[in-house]
Design a protein around this motif. Structure first.
Motif, PDB file in Angstrom:
ATOM      1  N   ALA A  17       0.838  -1.202   0.000  1.00  0.00           N
ATOM      2  CA  ALA A  17       0.000   0.000   0.000  1.00  0.00           C
ATOM      3  C   ALA A  17       0.872   1.251   0.000  1.00  0.00           C
TER       4      ALA A  17
ATOM      5  N   ASN B  25      -6.844   5.461  -3.524  1.00  0.00           N
ATOM      6  CA  ASN B  25      -7.548   4.572  -2.596  1.00  0.00           C
ATOM      7  C   ASN B  25      -8.171   3.380  -3.309  1.00  0.00           C
ATOM      8  N   ASP B  26      -8.623   3.560  -4.529  1.00  0.00           N
ATOM      9  CA  ASP B  26      -9.147   2.433  -5.302  1.00  0.00           C
ATOM     10  C   ASP B  26      -8.044   1.428  -5.600  1.00  0.00           C
TER      11      ASP B  26
ATOM     12  N   ILE C 169      -5.319   0.928  -3.802  1.00  0.00           N
ATOM     13  CA  ILE C 169      -4.987   0.251  -2.545  1.00  0.00           C
ATOM     14  C   ILE C 169      -6.081  -0.744  -2.171  1.00  0.00           C
ATOM     15  N   ARG C 170      -7.339  -0.380  -2.395  1.00  0.00           N
ATOM     16  CA  ARG C 170      -8.449  -1.294  -2.125  1.00  0.00           C
ATOM     17  C   ARG C 170      -8.316  -2.557  -2.983  1.00  0.00           C
ATOM     18  N   GLU C 171      -7.939  -2.382  -4.240  1.00  0.00           N
ATOM     19  CA  GLU C 171      -7.731  -3.540  -5.116  1.00  0.00           C
ATOM     20  C   GLU C 171      -6.631  -4.435  -4.564  1.00  0.00           C
TER      21      GLU C 171
ATOM     22  N   VAL D 100      -5.663  -4.698  -1.389  1.00  0.00           N
ATOM     23  CA  VAL D 100      -6.160  -5.332  -0.165  1.00  0.00           C
ATOM     24  C   VAL D 100      -7.088  -6.495  -0.507  1.00  0.00           C
ATOM     25  N   ASN D 101      -8.005  -6.290  -1.431  1.00  0.00           N
ATOM     26  CA  ASN D 101      -8.931  -7.361  -1.824  1.00  0.00           C
ATOM     27  C   ASN D 101      -8.181  -8.552  -2.394  1.00  0.00           C
TER      28      ASN D 101
ATOM     29  N   GLU E 288      -6.254 -10.322   0.545  1.00  0.00           N
ATOM     30  CA  GLU E 288      -7.156 -11.131   1.374  1.00  0.00           C
ATOM     31  C   GLU E 288      -7.656 -12.363   0.633  1.00  0.00           C
TER      32      GLU E 288
END
Length: 146
Positions: free
Chosen positions: A62, A83-84, A86-88, A90-91, A94
């Motif tokens: 990130a 942020n999109d 970083i969200r990608e 993270v998803n 996980e």
């Protein structure tokens, strides 16, 4: 074994950890050094100060995205897609990178055995770097900064 693995091994043997290694590789790709930034990244080592919390490969990834997309001076604007991106990451982390573990914390990944760091962390760092490169490329960035 590829060149990246040997670089990771070299940095690890020099006492750097996942989050630091990712930033060192990103900085080197830009032809830069930033010891202060690398030093600051040490706070993420071992799941935030060796508390076993969020994996340094994820937090480092990130931060690597932020190195390319974030605001660093008064005159700069952060990329609105940051942020999109970083969200990608993270998803993906996980759902894919840590799918075989009970979560994304270092303690989950290492399953209570610090010796697992040797076998699990290098691949997580390599895979995370690859995913970060993919995300950045999809948004018009390259690790070299060109």
């Amino acid at each position: 074994m590829n060149e990246l693995f040997f670089k990771l091994l070299e940095l690890s043997q020099a006492g750097f950890f996942c989050s630091q290694i990712l930033l060192i590789i990103g900085l080197e790709a830009q032809g830069k050094e930033n010891p202060e930034l690398v030093r600051a990244m040490s706070g993420l080592n071992g799941g935030v100060g060796f508390c076993g919390k969020t994996c340094g490969a994820l937090t480092g990834g990130a931060c690597l995205i932020g190195l390319y997309t974030g605001k660093g001076t008064l005159e700069e604007m952060e990329d609105s897609r940051e942020n999109d991106m970083i969200r990608e990451l993270v998803n993906w982390f996980e759902g894919t990178a840590c799918a075989g573990y009970e979560g994304t914390n270092c303690d989950n990944i290492l399953e209570g055995d610090p010796a697992n760091r040797v076998t699990r962390c290098p691949q997580l760092v390599i895979d995370t770097l690859s995913k970060v490169e993919e995300i950045l490329a999809a948004n018009g960035y390259t690790l070299s900064g060109s």
